[in-house]
Design a protein around this motif. Sequence first.
Motif, PDB file in Angstrom:
ATOM      1  N   ASP A  85       4.032  -5.733   9.882  1.00 55.21           N
ATOM      2  CA  ASP A  85       3.581  -4.170   9.152  1.00 55.21           C
ATOM      3  C   ASP A  85       4.817  -5.279   8.122  1.00 55.21           C
ATOM      4  O   ASP A  85       4.042  -4.215   6.808  1.00 55.21           O
ATOM      5  CB  ASP A  85       4.277  -3.734   9.850  1.00 55.21           C
ATOM      6  N   ASP A  86       6.490  -5.094   8.015  1.00 55.77           N
ATOM      7  CA  ASP A  86       6.703  -5.504   6.711  1.00 55.77           C
ATOM      8  C   ASP A  86       5.439  -6.523   5.808  1.00 55.77           C
ATOM      9  O   ASP A  86       5.427  -6.103   4.595  1.00 55.77           O
ATOM     10  CB  ASP A  86       7.885  -6.167   7.029  1.00 55.77           C
ATOM     11  N   ALA A  89       2.975  -4.664   4.390  1.00 55.12           N
ATOM     12  CA  ALA A  89       3.291  -3.701   3.254  1.00 55.12           C
ATOM     13  C   ALA A  89       3.724  -4.231   1.935  1.00 55.12           C
ATOM     14  O   ALA A  89       3.938  -3.268   1.046  1.00 55.12           O
ATOM     15  CB  ALA A  89       4.407  -2.827   3.628  1.00 55.12           C
ATOM     16  N   PRO A  97      -3.059  -1.073   6.749  1.00 53.50           N
ATOM     17  CA  PRO A  97      -3.250  -1.173   8.314  1.00 53.50           C
ATOM     18  C   PRO A  97      -3.061  -2.816   8.519  1.00 53.50           C
ATOM     19  O   PRO A  97      -3.488  -3.727   7.801  1.00 53.50           O
ATOM     20  CB  PRO A  97      -3.789  -0.718   8.321  1.00 53.50           C
ATOM     21  N   SER A  98      -1.897  -2.922   8.927  1.00 54.67           N
ATOM     22  CA  SER A  98      -1.703  -4.859   9.865  1.00 54.67           C
ATOM     23  C   SER A  98      -2.508  -4.794  11.267  1.00 54.67           C
ATOM     24  O   SER A  98      -2.605  -5.663  12.007  1.00 54.67           O
ATOM     25  CB  SER A  98      -0.345  -4.988  10.209  1.00 54.67           C
ATOM     26  N   ARG A  99      -2.928  -3.839  11.581  1.00 56.12           N
ATOM     27  CA  ARG A  99      -4.047  -3.333  13.057  1.00 56.12           C
ATOM     28  C   ARG A  99      -4.471  -5.017  13.570  1.00 56.12           C
ATOM     29  O   ARG A  99      -4.593  -5.536  14.566  1.00 56.12           O
ATOM     30  CB  ARG A  99      -4.718  -2.074  13.165  1.00 56.12           C
ATOM     31  N   ARG A 102      -2.600  -8.134  13.478  1.00 54.70           N
ATOM     32  CA  ARG A 102      -1.853  -8.516  14.400  1.00 54.70           C
ATOM     33  C   ARG A 102      -2.574  -8.212  16.114  1.00 54.70           C
ATOM     34  O   ARG A 102      -2.241  -8.622  16.893  1.00 54.70           O
ATOM     35  CB  ARG A 102      -1.077  -7.278  15.133  1.00 54.70           C
ATOM     36  N   SER A 601      -1.218   4.688   8.982  1.00 52.51           N
ATOM     37  CA  SER A 601      -0.843   3.211   9.645  1.00 52.51           C
ATOM     38  C   SER A 601      -0.311   3.350  11.284  1.00 52.51           C
ATOM     39  O   SER A 601       0.122   2.386  11.752  1.00 52.51           O
ATOM     40  CB  SER A 601       0.205   3.020   8.148  1.00 52.51           C
ATOM     41  N   THR A 639       1.258  -0.135  15.583  1.00 50.66           N
ATOM     42  CA  THR A 639       1.252  -0.625  14.490  1.00 50.66           C
ATOM     43  C   THR A 639       1.510   0.418  13.196  1.00 50.66           C
ATOM     44  O   THR A 639       1.625   1.655  13.773  1.00 50.66           O
ATOM     45  CB  THR A 639      -0.095  -1.363  14.189  1.00 50.66           C
ATOM     46  N   GLY A 640       2.369  -0.415  12.481  1.00 47.83           N
ATOM     47  CA  GLY A 640       2.454   1.066  11.157  1.00 47.83           C
ATOM     48  C   GLY A 640       3.723   1.649  11.807  1.00 47.83           C
ATOM     49  O   GLY A 640       4.653   2.781  11.760  1.00 47.83           O
ATOM     50  N   SER A 643       6.076   3.542   9.046  1.00 40.25           N
ATOM     51  CA  SER A 643       5.748   5.302   8.580  1.00 40.25           C
ATOM     52  C   SER A 643       6.327   5.732   8.783  1.00 40.25           C
ATOM     53  O   SER A 643       6.954   6.218   9.832  1.00 40.25           O
ATOM     54  CB  SER A 643       4.381   5.375   9.032  1.00 40.25           C
TER      55      SER A 643
END
Length: 891
Positions: A85-86, A89, A97-99, A102, A601, A639-640, A643
């Motif tokens: 996530d970092d 971002a 979103p890093s979904r 991941r 996110s 994830t996220g 947020s």
Amino acid sequence: MLPTEVPQSHLGPSVLLLLQLLLPPTSAFFPNIWSLLAAPGSITHQDLTEEAALNVTLQLFLEQPPPGRPPLRLENFLGRTLLADDLFAAYFGPGSPSRRFRAALGEVSRANAAQDFLPTSRNDPDLHFDAERLDQGRAQLVGALRETLVATRALDHTLARQRLGAALHALQDFYSHSNWVELGEQQPHPHLLWPRQELQNLAQVADPTCSDCEALSCPGNWLGFTLLTSGYFGTHPPKPPGKCSHGGHFDLSSSQPPRGGINKDSTSPGFSPHHMLHLQAAKLALLASIQAFGLLRSRLGDRDFSRLLDITPASSLSFVLDTTGSMGEEINAAKIQARHIVEQRKGSPMEPIHYVLVPFHDPGFGPVFTTSDPDSFWQQLNEIHALGGGDEPEMCLSALQLALLHTPPLSDIFVFTDASPKDAFLTNQVESLTQERRCRVTFLVTEDTSRVQGRARREILSPLRFEPYKAVALASGGEVIFTKDQHIGDVAAIVGDSMAALVTLPLDPPFVVPGWPLVFSVDGLLQKITVRIHGDISSFWIKNPAGVSQDQKEGTGPLGHTHRFGQFWMVTMHDPPQTGTWEIQVTAEDTPGVRVQAQTSLDFLFHFGISMEDGPHPGLYPLTQPVAGLQTQLLVEVTGLGSQANPGDPQPHFSHVILRGVPDGAELGRVPLEPVGPPERGLLAASLPPTLLSTPRPFSLELIGQDGAGRRLHRAAPQPSTVVPVLLELSAPSGFLAPGSKVPLSLRIASFSGPQDLDLRTSVNPSFSLTSNLSRAHLELNESVWGRLWLEVPDSAAPDSVVMVTVTAAGREDSPVPPTHAFLRLLVLAPAPQDQLATPTSSSDPTLTTATPAFSPFTFVTEGRAGAGLAGSPWWGTVGGLLLLRGLASW
């Protein structure tokens, strides 16, 4: 390798005894984070794999500054736990979103762990660097990496991740199973990844390697010579006199002199006699894994490497198009939407990374067209035209099945048609495939009973002819939207909307009940809320928590803007939406469709598994779907988590999961969620008891929690899951399929919920010869049946192509047992000499070029579970860079 004979059945007195059949007689770093229950503080295959991938991703981000954003700075990440996530971002922008990334890492990690559980891999010492099979292990490792390259270039990223997981498992095992660490080495082995380099100083069969050790901890049992060896496990192959065992409670060979062992799998002396060297082995395994990822990046180029790991917040674009003569308007609508998406997002982080197009009519469907080049996709789509008449129905589900085989997981697929399916017999198999692929299918159907031009009909058509589409949409979390020619262009705009980072908000009840409102919750992390309503609607209104309402009139109202296209309404809410409970009241002649979506996110991934707490490999054995009657673990990855509705608020957290029946929405149960591992990773687990999963049926998952300010959070999985009646396990030997070969496949069926009488069906795409020694099976409670399949690959099989094998276990005609499906992807790859491996493969796709050098050496390893204390190691940048640059010629 598979044993010569496979037992036809096994009856166990308990589920635990039956599950012990899954445990391997070889051992490694423990498989995944679930293993920490048995050996706290250990580094697992999952830790090593994910941390190595994050390091290489950070290196890629540092070398390729984001367009329109300031470049990343290495010092901002040193000394920190590296999180997906970092990274996203920092590189793509806050809230990106890093979904998907991941999820891709999860695919690789689960494929890595599966090497310890699958019957075709768990017993093979060549796949684990056991029994001094070091040359053979290196050959398997290099072969798996080569298959990863080929599958990636063939755009089958699921198969590529499976082979990458197998390769990393073997690579990491080398440092735990051999005496490389005991030899005092401080760097990864310089020749392990290079097929042209011989492994030197290998112990021979007559060389004694260990002394006797009767204690659990054996720090002094290695004889101290300079030869490279590895431990023996179990009885296959038998341990020669004087040789080291793997060691641990479950190693039968360790009871034969010399006793003890040398494995460094964990921090526990009960599992690992050389537990005191576990962290040193993990350090080298992490560095070697980074080396392997870097090698793949150098061979694939940055764009293909990014697609391999889904290093993007963007989705894929997948169309299934009816091309009969009545489909002119629909084809034009698809072209307009595709062109709009390509032009609007080209060059941005949200540009689609993968394009799939499958045409169909009657009697044909396909071929499938896949590309990563938007211009090639547009050119192919632009060449499709409505081609004369055709009888309804059409081969829609066959085309959709083909699209599912080539569409990346977590994607949306859009089907444009005006005809019912001729191949409705595929409905259940396609439903299962959508859930296995985690893909959502939306049907845009322009069925107009007044339109007869261009569409011939053989007979009076049933009003239920579209039920297969509704079943597939329900199973995948999608929709069936009926519209007319004059509105299809506007309704098709949902294609672009669905490619944003959207979550679907759960409705209570999940469908319209006359006289009852639909209720949904809005929290402070949601924005850009849209409400879609379609059907024979008389009226509707939407009400916010303050009691302000808006009806179906077009235009801008107090809550948002309403568009209407025939019997399709879309309401776009004003931002920011008021938090709290919202209501929708719909009056309609039929059962209308209602869907509420929003951008956020904060989302989650999930998968199922069996907890394997006993045996040499405690961990989570992965399942595609839960099995009736079997204690199942649900692992959730949020994830996220960064947020926050307000800066400075604590992180959101989730407390429990709700299971609901589909489609009725009845609550089946609530199960508490427990954190697993460091809280910043967002991993949660729930134990689903057999009583909760006793009946085969679909169900949905909803996560309940609170944001940092204590306000309620509610998220739902994008598609349902299904409790399947039996465990169906299909696996193949390691390696690729060669043209002209005959390959044995292993099949296992187990029942945990009662007696089962099953018919077995097999299929393969493309249509290779596939035979089986098992066509029927009778199972009692806690009984397993084994079978063998033989896949014949013709001489004419295209190299670098993918084969999909499907096995279906269904109740006999008088049985209510629903079907269970197992899918296995395999790669056809012509054997190649080492010299051929040395020649880089150039892609015909002009977008696959890279502006980066062939390899950029690493100068750091960030902190984390597997890499604590290694940040900024300067020797790795020098030595690792030289190793990789020297080794590139071998690939």
